[in-house]
Design an enzyme around this catalytic site. Structure first.
Site, mmCIF file in Angstrom:
data_model
loop_
_atom_site.group_PDB
_atom_site.id
_atom_site.type_symbol
_atom_site.label_atom_id
_atom_site.label_comp_id
_atom_site.label_asym_id
_atom_site.label_seq_id
_atom_site.Cartn_x
_atom_site.Cartn_y
_atom_site.Cartn_z
ATOM 1 C CG HIS A 155 -0.290 0.326 2.513
ATOM 2 N ND1 HIS A 155 -0.094 1.605 2.984
ATOM 3 C CD2 HIS A 155 0.252 -0.488 3.461
ATOM 4 C CE1 HIS A 155 0.505 1.561 4.157
ATOM 5 N NE2 HIS A 155 0.734 0.298 4.477
ATOM 6 C CB CYS A 156 1.154 4.256 -1.837
ATOM 7 S SG CYS A 156 -0.406 4.575 -2.693
ATOM 8 C CB ALA A 157 -0.050 8.139 1.020
ATOM 9 C CB THR A 158 -4.334 7.388 -1.211
ATOM 10 O OG1 THR A 158 -3.633 7.223 -2.456
ATOM 11 C CG2 THR A 158 -3.965 8.736 -0.615
ATOM 12 N NE ARG A 159 -2.964 5.821 -6.130
ATOM 13 C CZ ARG A 159 -2.243 6.093 -7.208
ATOM 14 N NH1 ARG A 159 -1.849 5.121 -7.995
ATOM 15 N NH2 ARG A 159 -1.918 7.344 -7.490
#
Length: 467
Positions: free
Chosen positions: A28-32
């Protein structure tokens, strides 16, 4: 431990994507939430979109990316792990995963994202400390209390330097730690390697660059100095170091592993770092920065316009985290980030386009998506606005690109520079708590207004075909 709410969301996502057997790896990244999947066709998109907290989805280069938003994605990720989904490092996957993940270039770019995203919170905090120091030490602010900059004690200055300089002085430590973790090495060895790269016995990179210190010279021609604030050599050494350690563990008997593996790993790594990798990639790093500075320095604000217009296209491709390397290096070398205000303008422009759609449409469902997406974008997260609204109708997205270009042009003309990175739009104000704050607000407002007006006039009407 994840709450029942997030376990329910994770279970619904898992069922919709075809179960854990269809998931090769998860990150995961910051939003996804990013899922590398075996079979895209069996995923039920409608079920994904109907899941609580899901703000959109898209598929690119073998990755099924589910937009959840800041904070929420971390909790859903943890819940996915708790219900049995493996977060296997995609750099150790079998041939099947490699074929699914797209071109080598795109995989390389995602590697940059996975390495740099974990260290961004530290850089965000440092940027905020810089902003606070800039505000507190402003002569105008001090004059309110009858003080001048000369009245500030040296102890206070030293205290603020600890807050603002530590992350960048020891940046190779953070990068090596994260790279070792991503590539399957021992994070502790990564930390130790990073500390060796900035050892106080070495002349610092800044002293050598300023001419106040001389590098150590080996073999009569190899110049060695510390790698304070250096990113690319630390990244390469993290990659090589992790693989050296793993190879050694395969051949060294378990009885001697605890002693021999760390010893040989660090010996080989520091030799490579000082005499081969460091000198070569530090030169490449300088060339990359020169290239970005060249683009941003194009006359008449052309560079700012180009970057501002293209910034959100880069976000759509999912490779925007690779740009962190350049921003980090600019901050480490100069203390300023001219890329941040241009990015903020492009983000606010997408917010303006989404708001125009929200106000103009008569469809309740679109309004319900567009209004929250506008707020999200103004807080620095554009994925809901892009994938939930603007790209669906395409023209609003294009108008947002124009707005971003105009804002970027203005930011470059005004020579606007942030004191940190990774916070943009409204939160980004904290990086401009000096005499630039009004200019920053102007740049963001112009990007927002241009995109809003263009979308209102030419970019949207009910009945348009969604993408």
């Amino acid at each position: 431990m994840a709450s029942k709410e997030y376990k329910k969301i994770a279970s619904e996502i898992l069922e919709a994507v075809g179960g854990s057997d269809n998931i090769i790896s998860m990150a995961h990244c910051a939003t996804r939430l990013r899922l590398v999947v075996r079979d895209r066709d069996i995923i039920d998109d409608e079920k994904i979109e109907a899941t609580d907290q899901v703000k959109g989805f898209f598929f690119t280069s073998g990755q099924y990316q589910i937009i959840l938003g800041t904070g929420i994605v971390n909790r859903v990720y943890e819940a996915m792990e708790e219900i049995g989904v493996s977060a296997t490092s995609k750099y150790e996957l079998k041939e099947e995963a490699s074929q699914q993940e797209g071109s080598k270039l795109k995989r390389l770019i995602r590697v940059f994202g996975d390495v740099f995203v974990p260290i961004i919170p530290a850089l965000v905090a440092t940027g905020l400390f810089m902003g606070m120091r800039g505000l507190i030490t402003q002569p105008q602010m001090l004059s309110i209390f009858g003080l001048t900059p000369e009245d500030i004690s040296q102890n206070f200055i030293t205290f603020t330097e600890v807050l603002t300089d530590t992350a960048f002085a020891f940046l190779p430590v953070l990068v090596c730690w994260s790279a070792f973790k991503v590539f399957g090495g021992s994070p502790l060895l990564g930390i130790l390697l990073g500390l060796m790269l900035v050892h106080p016995s070495l002349p610092t990179a800044w002293e050598v660059a300023e001419g106040t210190g001389d590098p150590l010279v080996f073999f009569g021609f190899i110049e060695v100095s510390g790698y304070q604030g250096s990113v690319l050599p630390a990244f390469i050494m993290g990659f090589l170091g992790a693989h050296i350690e793993k190879r050694l563990r395969r051949v060294i008997p378990p009885t001697f592993d605890l002693i021999i593996t760390p010893f040989l790993s660090l010996l080989l790594m520091i030799f490579l770092a000082f005499f081969i990798v460091g000198p070569i990639f530090h030169g490449i790093e300088i060339l990359m920065l020169s290239g970005v500075e060249f683009i941003l320095g194009l006359p008449l604000g052309i560079g700012g316009f180009l970057y501002g217009a293209l910034n959100q296209i880069i976000v759509v491709t999912g490779i925007h985290h690779a740009l962190n390397l350049i921003e980090i290096q600019l901050l480490a070398d100069t203390g300023w980030n001219p890329i941040n205000p241009i990015g903020s303008a492009s983000i606010c422009a997408q917010a303006g386009a989404a708001l125009a759609v929200a106000i103009k449409t008569k469809q309740a469902k679109i309004k319900a998506i567009a209004y929250p997406s506008t707020v999200s974008a103004l807080l620095g997260i554009t994925e809901p606005a892009i994938f939930g609204v603007n790209l669906r109708f395409m023209k609003p997205f294009l108008m947002g690109l124009v707005g971003g270009g105009v804002g970027g042009f203005l930011a470059t003309i005004l020579q606007l520079k942030g004191t940190g990175m990774s916070i943009t739009a409204i939160p980004g104000i904290l990086l401009y708590l000096n005499d630039q704050i009004l200019l920053y607000l102007l740049v963001c407002s112009v990007g927002f207004a241009v995109a809003f007006l263009l979308t209102w006039l030419f970019g949207y009407k009910d009945g348009m075909l969604s993408k």
